[in-house]
Write a protein that holds these residues in place. Structure first.
Motif, PDB file in Angstrom:
ATOM      1  N   ASP A 592      -6.127  23.036  40.791  1.00 43.77           N
ATOM      2  CA  ASP A 592      -6.978  23.754  39.835  1.00 43.77           C
ATOM      3  C   ASP A 592      -6.441  25.157  39.563  1.00 43.77           C
ATOM      4  OD1 ASP A 592      -8.623  21.638  39.559  1.00 43.77           O
ATOM      5  OD2 ASP A 592     -10.281  22.412  40.768  1.00 43.77           O
ATOM      6  N   LYS A 593      -5.861  25.769  40.592  1.00 45.81           N
ATOM      7  CA  LYS A 593      -5.334  27.135  40.445  1.00 45.81           C
ATOM      8  C   LYS A 593      -3.941  27.149  39.825  1.00 45.81           C
ATOM      9  CE  LYS A 593      -7.802  29.004  44.460  1.00 45.81           C
ATOM     10  NZ  LYS A 593      -7.635  29.386  45.879  1.00 45.81           N
ATOM     11  N   GLY A 594      -3.421  25.944  39.550  1.00 48.56           N
ATOM     12  CA  GLY A 594      -2.086  25.873  38.967  1.00 48.56           C
ATOM     13  C   GLY A 594      -0.969  25.854  39.997  1.00 48.56           C
ATOM     14  N   GLU A 595      -1.339  25.776  41.301  1.00 48.24           N
ATOM     15  CA  GLU A 595      -0.305  25.702  42.358  1.00 48.24           C
ATOM     16  C   GLU A 595       0.057  24.231  42.576  1.00 48.24           C
ATOM     17  OE1 GLU A 595      -1.874  27.548  45.834  1.00 48.24           O
ATOM     18  OE2 GLU A 595      -2.658  29.276  44.716  1.00 48.24           O
ATOM     19  N   LYS A 596       1.313  24.008  42.936  1.00 48.22           N
ATOM     20  CA  LYS A 596       1.743  22.616  43.119  1.00 48.22           C
ATOM     21  C   LYS A 596       2.078  22.360  44.591  1.00 48.22           C
ATOM     22  CE  LYS A 596       3.390  21.895  38.418  1.00 48.22           C
ATOM     23  NZ  LYS A 596       4.475  21.434  37.549  1.00 48.22           N
ATOM     24  N   ARG A 597       1.047  22.402  45.474  1.00 53.50           N
ATOM     25  CA  ARG A 597       1.324  22.081  46.870  1.00 53.50           C
ATOM     26  C   ARG A 597       0.535  20.834  47.275  1.00 53.50           C
ATOM     27  NH1 ARG A 597      -1.691  26.786  50.180  1.00 53.50           N
ATOM     28  NH2 ARG A 597      -3.442  26.577  48.809  1.00 53.50           N
ATOM     29  N   ASN A 598       1.104  20.159  48.237  1.00 52.88           N
ATOM     30  CA  ASN A 598       0.476  18.923  48.751  1.00 52.88           C
ATOM     31  C   ASN A 598       0.151  17.937  47.632  1.00 52.88           C
ATOM     32  OD1 ASN A 598       0.594  19.965  51.239  1.00 52.88           O
ATOM     33  ND2 ASN A 598      -1.589  20.358  51.486  1.00 52.88           N
ATOM     34  N   LEU A 599       0.975  17.924  46.591  1.00 55.44           N
ATOM     35  CA  LEU A 599       0.674  17.043  45.452  1.00 55.44           C
ATOM     36  C   LEU A 599       0.733  15.572  45.848  1.00 55.44           C
ATOM     37  CD1 LEU A 599       2.238  18.628  42.244  1.00 55.44           C
ATOM     38  CD2 LEU A 599      -0.134  18.429  42.915  1.00 55.44           C
ATOM     39  N   GLN A 714      -2.495  13.751  32.819  1.00 58.09           N
ATOM     40  CA  GLN A 714      -1.056  13.492  32.635  1.00 58.09           C
ATOM     41  C   GLN A 714      -0.208  14.625  33.232  1.00 58.09           C
ATOM     42  OE1 GLN A 714       0.634  10.886  31.381  1.00 58.09           O
ATOM     43  NE2 GLN A 714       2.543  11.944  31.771  1.00 58.09           N
ATOM     44  N   ALA A 715       0.796  14.238  34.028  1.00 60.32           N
ATOM     45  CA  ALA A 715       1.745  15.214  34.591  1.00 60.32           C
ATOM     46  C   ALA A 715       3.059  14.499  34.811  1.00 60.32           C
ATOM     47  CB  ALA A 715       1.204  15.772  35.897  1.00 60.32           C
ATOM     48  N   ASP A 716       4.095  15.280  35.132  1.00 51.93           N
ATOM     49  CA  ASP A 716       5.435  14.689  35.301  1.00 51.93           C
ATOM     50  C   ASP A 716       5.474  13.676  36.438  1.00 51.93           C
ATOM     51  OD1 ASP A 716       6.180  16.311  33.276  1.00 51.93           O
ATOM     52  OD2 ASP A 716       7.034  17.876  34.562  1.00 51.93           O
TER      53      ASP A 716
END
Length: 749
Positions: A592-599, A714-716
């Motif tokens: 939600d914050k725009g961080e890409k961790r633990n995806l 949708q995301a990469d």
């Protein structure tokens, strides 16, 4: 001269060594000869009649009377080449001359007994009361000097005098009994040699009685220590040599085994009698736990939480403690012993079981304080757990025994044996599992061992898994709740990660068929299970289990079928939200914050929800219509609920879970997920179906909403929708065609 007589010639100093070389003491089992040992019927047999036929103890007149004596040895059908039978009819000619070999005469001049002698005699009488069915030897022993024993046997064989051979061997047994503390080496070595070259001579009723009397405790020798076990070990190995090739063993072996098991265990625990004891134990059909399993808990015992440093287990005697390493070393049978191990009591199964159960019930029903139960009784119970009645007798007392520091170790072994042998899944074993689940244990050491036993219980029979889960859940909902239930469930889920969730789901189905409304209790229970098992459950397998169609009578005659479907839908929705672990929550907040961790954790969760939703739409399309014809409002509600497109309050109105702080976030996590092609296709097909209460326009609107919602995710690194079937476009176009209302009449054409 018979074949056996010619075989019996002792080697002279100049002769070549005999073909079968002598073996070390304690290893009396011989290699099987290539030729049959028995003499042919044509030759004059000097052997003894087969076990079960009468034994001549005097003149021919007396021989006929002796037929009535109770046979200890079970007769087997003759005529089979593998059986070691001898022709009895022709073997009695040499016996008629020996009129003096009648029953042992009573001595008239009995010296008066001292007080000590009277005590010893009372002890003998008391000991005999334990097993009144074991008779005293009935052959008159003929005592000869140990140095001439072999010559006497050979001379008697040359004469064909079987009674003398039997008498001399019984005399040797009597001498061994008298000198039990320090037996004559010439005597026992001669007997070992005889067992090697002509084991048949020991297989007569009289000799077996005499040897078995050596295996029984001599109560007149009143010492605490076990004393010299050499005589008992010798007797075991002589009997093993005599009976190695017989498939049917006499019941008296079981009787002396039980007596020694409950007594000093002089020979039952001896590694040198292992082959003989293991063959007797085939009577009980018990799977014995390997020593490695029993000692698995030992490492935990010296752990810090006990506060005892590395001190030995409190229930172990010094003797046992020193034996543990020996037990590990003794674990494997040699190839030779493996070859000798076979079922020996198939013909006597019922009588042996009856005898063993009578003995055990007698021991357990004695009025005695619980602390007074002997450790050896527990060991005997462990060895006889192959009988379902024994398992049931033992399991009802196990909790008390496990909590008694004096009995902890044998009680742990007994618990393991009970679990390993629960392999019938009959009513008795289901009763056993019910008792096992109720056992309450606090110490960590015992709990660890208990969990090992639960694993063995699940391995013992495929149906034990479902029964165990059912009893654990029902116990959890009862008033007498066992605090270890969740730990057991955790062990079960770890043991069978694919099947256990399915059986767990079946228990939830059972709860929801109840007349009483169990939805609130089921939600609370499921949350507790997930929390206590640290989310280690296959959610997809559990949800699919909830959707399985059941054909049992209680499901076919269910009173509240509509309520059942609605409640299952609710549990499915709760299950999907329970899949949100702390890591998933953390990854969602970061996203939600725009961080890409633990995806990776978040994507796994999203794919899991998409798969469960696909299964739920399949269930509503194919299974639900066969359970009940739901009202259109309820059907549409269920469809929207599993797809998380229903009003938010329907997800938490029962028990205010999820809590207010997490509510919207949890609902969003479960709804912002990819949509699978199969899910979309089924929604369109439901809309096209005239039987199902979702109209074409509503189906089209729902499909449109789901596609838009998936597109927002949708995301990469995530594929939100992949369509490969052209039929999907056909379904969309078919839904868009105009259907005139069915209640109006149109003009022709």
């Amino acid at each position: 001269m018979s074949e056996r007589a010619s075989d019996s010639r002792r080697p002279l100093p100049g002769d070549a060594a005999p073909a079968r070389s002598a073996r070390a003491p304690g290893r009396m089992n011989r290699a099987k000869p290539t030729t049959v040992r028995r003499p042919s019927a044509a030759a004059k047999p000097s052997g003894h009649p087969p076990p079960g036929d009468f034994i001549a103890l005097g003149s021919k007149g007396q021989a006929n009377e002796s037929k009535t004596t109770s046979t200890l040895l079970k007769p087997a059908p003759s005529g089979l080449p593998s059986e070691r039978k001898r022709d009895a009819a022709a073997s009695l000619s040499g016996a008629s001359a020996l009129t003096g070999l009648t029953k042992r005469p009573k001595l008239s001049s009995t010296p008066p007994l001292s007080a000590l002698g009277r005590l010893a005699e009372a002890a003998v009488a008391e000991k005999r009361a334990i097993s009144p069915s074991i008779k005293e030897p009935s052959v008159v022993p003929i005592e000869v000097l140990p140095t001439v024993l072999l010559d006497e046997i050979e001379a008697a064989e040359l004469e064909g005098n079987d009674d003398r051979i039997e008498g001399v061997l019984c005399g040797a047994a009597k001498q061994l009994k008298m000198t039990r503390a320090k037996p004559d080496s010439a005597l026992y070595l001669s007997l070992m040699y005889l067992a090697k070259i002509k084991p048949n001579i020991f297989a007569t009723e009289g000799v077996i009685e005499a040897l078995c009397s050596l295996l029984r405790r001599d109560a007149s020798i009143n010492f605490k220590a076990k004393g010299n076990s050499l005589v008992s070990v010798l007797a075991c190995n002589l009997l093993m040599a005599a009976y190695e090739e017989d498939e049917n063993w006499p019941e008296i072996f079981v009787k002396v085994y039980i007596e020694d098991s409950l007594g000093e265990r002089v020979w039952v625990d001896s590694p040198h009698c292992r082959a003989f004891v293991d063959n007797i134990q085939t009577a009980f059909n018990t799977r014995m736990p390997p020593k490695s399993v029993l000692l698995q808990g030992e490492g935990v015992r010296s752990g810090g939480e006990l506060g005892a440093g590395s001190s030995p287990h409190p229930s172990l005697t010094e003797e046992e403690d020193s034996q543990t390493e020996l037990l590990i070393a003794e674990e494997k049978l040699s190839p030779e012993q493996e070859g000798q191990l076979m079922p020996r009591y198939e013909d006597l199964t019922e009588s042996v079981e009856e005898y063993v159960l009578d003995m055990l019930r007698d021991q357990l029903n004695r009025r005695q304080p619980i602390d007074n139960v002997s450790r050896n009784l527990l060991r005997l119970l462990s060895a006889t757990c192959g009988y379902k009645e024994v398992r049931l007798l033992a399991v009802q007392r196990l909790e008390l025994w496990l909590q008694n520091p004096k009995l902890t170790r044998p009680a742990q072994d007994l618990l393991m044996s009970v679990c390993m042998n629960c392999s019938s899944h009959g009513p008795e074993d289901m009763d056993v599992i019910s008792h096992l689940i109720k056992i309450r244990l606090k110490p960590k050491v015992l709990l660890h061992h208990y969990m090992l036993c639960v694993r063995e219980l699940l391995n013992a029979h495929k149906d034990n898994l479902g029964t165990t889960i059912k009893f654990v859940i029902f116990n959890e909902l009862s008033n007498a709740r066992n605090p270890n239930n969740m730990q057991v469930l955790h062990t079960v889920l770890q043991h069978s990660s694919e099947l256990a969730p399915k059986f767990l789901a079946m228990v939830f189905q059972d709860l929801l068929t109840n007349k009483d409304d169990y939805l609130r209790a089921s939600r609370a229970l499921l949350r507790e299970i997930i929390k206590q098992t640290k989310h280690e459950i296959n959610f997809q397998a559990f949800c699919l289990g909830l959707m399985q169609e059941r054909k049992e009578p209680q499901y076919l005659d269910m009173e509240f079928k509509e309520r059942f479907v609605v409640h299952i839908t609710d549990v499915l929705a709760v299950s999907m939200m329970l899949g949100i672990t702390a890591q998933v929550k953390e990854a969602g907040i970061a996203w939600d914050k725009g961080e890409k961790r633990n995806l990776e954790v978040l994507r796994t969760f999203q794919n899991q929800i998409a798969a469960i939703q696909r299964d739920a739409v399949w269930w509503l399309h194919t299974v639900v219509p066969s359970i009940s014809k739901l009202a259109p409002k309820d059907y549409v509600h269920c469809l929207h609920k599993v797809l998380f497109t229903e009003q938010p309050e329907t997800y938490y109105k029962w028990d205010n879970w999820p809590p207010e702080s997490d509510r919207n976030f949890f609902l969003r996590l479960c709804s912002e997920v990819p949509i699978l092609e199969d899910t979309l296709m089924r929604i369109l097909v439901i809309g096209l179906s005239r039987e199902l209460p979702l109209g074409p326009a509503d189906a089209m609107e729902l499909a449109d909403h789901l596609v838009k919602r998936a597109a927002a995710v949708q995301a990469d690194d995530v594929e939100v929708l992949k369509v490969e079937r052209i039929q999907l476009i056909d379904a969309v176009l078919n839904l868009c065609t105009y259907h005139h209302p069915e209640n109006i009449q149109l003009p022709p054409g």
